[in-house]
Every structure is written in structure tokens, then in C-alpha cells.
Scaffold this motif. Structure first.
Motif, mmCIF file in Angstrom:
data_model
loop_
_atom_site.group_PDB
_atom_site.id
_atom_site.type_symbol
_atom_site.label_atom_id
_atom_site.label_comp_id
_atom_site.label_asym_id
_atom_site.label_seq_id
_atom_site.Cartn_x
_atom_site.Cartn_y
_atom_site.Cartn_z
ATOM 1 N N TRP A 1 -8.256 -1.264 -5.128
ATOM 2 C CA TRP A 1 -7.710 0.082 -5.045
ATOM 3 C C TRP A 1 -8.479 0.896 -4.023
ATOM 4 O O TRP A 1 -9.690 0.772 -3.896
ATOM 5 C CB TRP A 1 -7.764 0.776 -6.405
ATOM 6 N N GLU A 2 -7.770 1.722 -3.283
ATOM 7 C CA GLU A 2 -8.399 2.564 -2.260
ATOM 8 C C GLU A 2 -9.332 3.569 -2.914
ATOM 9 O O GLU A 2 -8.986 4.207 -3.907
ATOM 10 C CB GLU A 2 -7.325 3.298 -1.452
ATOM 11 N N GLN A 3 -10.532 3.708 -2.330
ATOM 12 C CA GLN A 3 -11.495 4.662 -2.853
ATOM 13 C C GLN A 3 -11.119 6.068 -2.405
ATOM 14 O O GLN A 3 -10.799 6.282 -1.239
ATOM 15 C CB GLN A 3 -12.905 4.332 -2.346
ATOM 16 N N GLN B 1 -3.928 6.425 -6.049
ATOM 17 C CA GLN B 1 -4.639 5.611 -5.067
ATOM 18 C C GLN B 1 -3.773 4.429 -4.656
ATOM 19 O O GLN B 1 -3.028 3.881 -5.462
ATOM 20 C CB GLN B 1 -5.958 5.100 -5.637
ATOM 21 N N PRO C 1 -8.381 -6.326 0.738
ATOM 22 C CA PRO C 1 -8.916 -5.088 1.327
ATOM 23 C C PRO C 1 -9.918 -5.307 2.446
ATOM 24 O O PRO C 1 -10.130 -4.413 3.266
ATOM 25 C CB PRO C 1 -9.573 -4.387 0.123
ATOM 26 N N TRP D 1 -4.576 -2.152 -1.955
ATOM 27 C CA TRP D 1 -4.659 -3.010 -0.782
ATOM 28 C C TRP D 1 -4.760 -4.471 -1.215
ATOM 29 O O TRP D 1 -5.584 -4.808 -2.038
ATOM 30 C CB TRP D 1 -5.887 -2.674 0.067
ATOM 31 N N TYR E 1 0.832 -1.206 0.000
ATOM 32 C CA TYR E 1 0.000 0.000 0.000
ATOM 33 C C TYR E 1 0.870 1.261 0.000
ATOM 34 O O TYR E 1 0.629 2.198 -0.764
ATOM 35 C CB TYR E 1 -0.925 0.004 1.210
#
Length: 230
Positions: free
Chosen positions: A207-209, A183, A189, A186, A174
Motif C-alpha cells: 500500500w502507498e505510504q 491509499q 512496489p 501497488w 493503482y
């Protein structure tokens, strides 16, 4: 408290209702923590209790069809001192004091004196004693059981170590991806989310929002289609 209530014990139906309202997973009523007579208690607002009892959520029917019926049941909780009406000593204070008028009002606060079913506490205590006795008598166990326990403990430690290694690797991935991409990526996640065991490992990555991302509304979708057509 009425004279009839003082001479009787709560009925089974009333205790079941108290247990239903006491547990947020069943009723949806979220209680807050306060202090009453130096003791930590859970308290809620009358209006919140009525909403939880008369408005169904998640495709579940409401507990009562009318607010009047719900008020009668909550008043029974007051009569049998399963809850007690309180006043807050300050708007932002958690200190509570008992109100001399024990009647139901939507804008009033109510503290739980009912602490839920004691069955799980009793079973938990018995389990602790059983585990302690089993540990004390470990030298007397048959050799097969002692060897099996050792292998199981090594397996548990191995799984715990694997979990720590996975957590460290996903954090490293990350940090690296968030430095080179807008972004972060993870691995697993949902690993530490409040989901089931198997759901924790699905999906494999995500992918991180972005924090400022907003779901598209029907109006914005309509505007976009109009612009496209123009």
C-alpha cells in the motif's frame, strides 16, 4: 602549482586518492555541475570534501583521522591540477571562473579536472566495435549460432513485453484502488526502485505510504504510553 609538482607526474597513491574522492559511492562527496571556460565540470565545496574524508558513514571508517591530513592531500590535488580552485560568478549561477590563488580553503569551490579512470571507457569502446563487427558478419555465422541468436532475441523481446504489460497492469490496479481507498495499492512496489533484480519483485504488493506520515518518535511513544497508563 609548485616547481616540484610541475616537474613530476601524480603518484599512484595520489591518483587513487583522486579516484576515491571523485566517486560518490566511495567517498560520499556529492559534486554539483557547473560550467568552466565553456566546459561542463563537476565541482564541490572544500568543507564538504573535508567532511567526506574525516567522517565515517554507514559503519565505514573515515579516510583520515584529522582534517589537517585531509587538507594536505587536497592541496596535492591542487598542485598537480587534478582539481582547480574556482569562484562562482553569482550565488545561484553555475558559471565558474578560476581563482588565481590555488590554495585550499574550506569555503572555496573546487572543480574537477580529473575525469576518473579511462579503463572503462576504453573497454566500452572496444565492446561497441566488437558488437558492430559481429553484426556486420552475421550472415557468415554458422546456422546454429544464427538460430540461437534469433531465439535469444525473441526471448528478450518477450521479457521486455512482459515488463511493459506488468507496468500497465500495476498502474491500472493503482488507479482503481486509489479511487476506492484512501491509499493506492501497488503491485511489485519496488519494480522501478534502485534495488537488485530479485528485490524488484519483493514484496508482491504494498500500500502507498501517505505523504504526511511521520515516523513515531520516542517522545510520542512515551506520551502515548503515559496516556494509556492514566
Amino acid at each position: 602549482m609548485s616547481a616540484d609538482a610541475a616537474a613530476q607526474s601524480p603518484s599512484k597513491e595520489l591518483l587513487e586518492f583522486a579516484d576515491y574522492l571523485y566517486k560518490p559511492a566511495k567517498s560520499g562527496l556529492r559534486a554539483r555541475e557547473g560550467v568552466l571556460n565553456g566546459r561542463r565540470v563537476q565541482f564541490f565545496k572544500g568543507k564538504s570534501a573535508l567532511n567526506a574524508l574525516t567522517k565515517g558513514e554507514d559503519n565505514k571508517p573515515a579516510k583520515f583521522a584529522s582534517r589537517e591530513e585531509a587538507v594536505e592531500w587536497i592541496q596535492d590535488l591542487l598542485d598537480f591540477q587534478l582539481v582547480v580552485r574556482c569562484d562562482k560568478e553569482g550565488e545561484a549561477s553555475r558559471q565558474m571562473r578560476i581563482n588565481p590563488v590555488q590554495s585550499f580553503e574550506e569555503e572555496a569551490y573546487y572543480a574537477w579536472l580529473y575525469e576518473g579512470s579511462q579503463l572503462m571507457i576504453i573497454l566500452g569502446g572496444i565492446s561497441v566495435v566488437a558488437v558492430v563487427l559481429a553484426g556486420v558478419m552475421f550472415p557468415l555465422w554458422p546456422a546454429v549460432l544464427r538460430n540461437g541468436t534469433w531465439y535469444l532475441s525473441m526471448l528478450a523481446l518477450g521479457l521486455l513485453g512482459l515488463l511493459f504489460v506488468t507496468a500497465i497492469i500495476r498502474l491500472i490496479v493503482y488507479v482503481v484502488t486509489v479511487l476506492v481507498a484512501p491509499q493506492g495499492l501497488w503491485i511489485f512496489p519496488n519494480l522501478f526502485e534502485d534495488v537488485g533484480f530479485f528485490e524488484s519483485f519483493v514484496p508482491l504488493y504494498g500500500w502507498e505510504q501517505p505523504k504526511d506520515a511521520k515516523p513515531a518518535t520516542e517522545d510520542s511513544g512515551a506520551d502515548a504510553s503515559e496516556k494509556k497508563n492514566n
